[in-house]
Design an enzyme around this catalytic site. Sequence first.
Site, PDB file in Angstrom:
ATOM      1  CE  LYS A 199      -3.928  -2.355   2.005  1.00  0.00           C
ATOM      2  NZ  LYS A 199      -4.617  -2.882   3.174  1.00  0.00           N
ATOM      3  CD  GLN A 219      -3.761  -4.564   6.202  1.00  0.00           C
ATOM      4  OE1 GLN A 219      -3.827  -3.500   5.608  1.00  0.00           O
ATOM      5  NE2 GLN A 219      -4.094  -5.707   5.646  1.00  0.00           N
ATOM      6  CG  ASP A 231     -10.235  -0.326   4.482  1.00  0.00           C
ATOM      7  OD1 ASP A 231      -9.790  -0.810   3.434  1.00  0.00           O
ATOM      8  OD2 ASP A 231      -9.657  -0.406   5.588  1.00  0.00           O
TER       9      ASP A 231
HETATM   10  N1  GUN Z   1      -7.044  -6.936   5.477  1.00  0.00           N
HETATM   11  C1  GUN Z   1      -7.219  -7.652   4.328  1.00  0.00           C
HETATM   12  N2  GUN Z   1      -7.804  -6.878   3.391  1.00  0.00           N
HETATM   13  C2  GUN Z   1      -8.008  -5.670   3.945  1.00  0.00           C
HETATM   14  C3  GUN Z   1      -8.568  -4.448   3.470  1.00  0.00           C
HETATM   15  O1  GUN Z   1      -9.034  -4.328   2.325  1.00  0.00           O
HETATM   16  N3  GUN Z   1      -8.577  -3.428   4.354  1.00  0.00           N
HETATM   17  C4  GUN Z   1      -8.095  -3.540   5.624  1.00  0.00           C
HETATM   18  N4  GUN Z   1      -8.178  -2.468   6.417  1.00  0.00           N
HETATM   19  N5  GUN Z   1      -7.579  -4.648   6.097  1.00  0.00           N
HETATM   20  C5  GUN Z   1      -7.532  -5.704   5.254  1.00  0.00           C
END
Ligand code: GUN
Length: 284
Positions: free
Chosen positions: A53, A97, A120
């Site tokens: 990211k 996350q 998100d």
């Molecule tokens: N963990 C796995 N996929 C995601 C996601 O799209 N967003 C977040 N915040 N955590 C994740």
Amino acid sequence: MAHIIDGKKIAAAARLDIAERGRAFLEKTGVRPGLAVVIVGEDPASKVYVRNKKKGCEEAGLYSEVHEMPADTTQAELLAKIEELKANENIHGILVQLPLPKHLDEKAVIDAIPPEKDVDAFHPVNTGKIMIGDYNFLPCTPAGVMKMLEYEQIDVTGKECVVVGRSNIVGKPMAMLLLHANGTVTVCHSRTKDLAEVTRRADILVVAIGKANFITADMVKEGAVVIDVGMNRNAEGKLCGDVDFENVKEKASAITPVPGGVGVMTITMLLENTLRAAELAVKG
Ligand code: GUN
């Protein structure tokens, strides 16, 4: 043999566009769109996602910060971190996350992120907006799938769409987006009685259940479009999806591979949401 939908190519085109819009936004407003990613603990898969990211932001010219917190972080400490990022004008998007260590209350953490910085789109306000089709952000993975269908000029209108998996992150919003695109949508899950009978009806089959090679060729209609959201390790430790790619590709008209399919689109849509959050927060 199916057309292989190239996620990397589609993501690269989308990221060029995001970078260009980000640059224009910076010129106009003096503000660089910024994302803060919070990671609690040492989960190796999460660390890889967070690194990607950050890299995605850098390559698109967006500002990013990673906040690494120890595994024994308390709920109060994590909420205080969110408060700090909420007040930070350089940060337009906040992502915590998931999964969080067991002692932390994931729902309360999601609720604490202000909807306008919730890149998100997990906050109940944003999930509600998606339901009624009036949204600022779409959850990254379903949005990435829709972007792929659009790029490939696969029209959803009137199609039988089957989503396998009903998670809040993928399955449920995916179903909603296909419905908004005028698909006839069925959602299957672990309690569905005759899963193969339902998946065989699909013109567009989206699979997000997290079981390696679960969807076999006999579960797929000839000529179907198959989108594999899975990200698993098989017995040999190799990355693979939820679909038995080698056999299903002989039957489908188009299919996404793993890796190189949906995964790279997810981060791309996060960049899109960060840019959008900045555009909404800062009027040029
Ligand atoms: N963990 C796995 N996929 C995601 C996601 O799209 N967003 C977040 N915040 N955590 C994740």
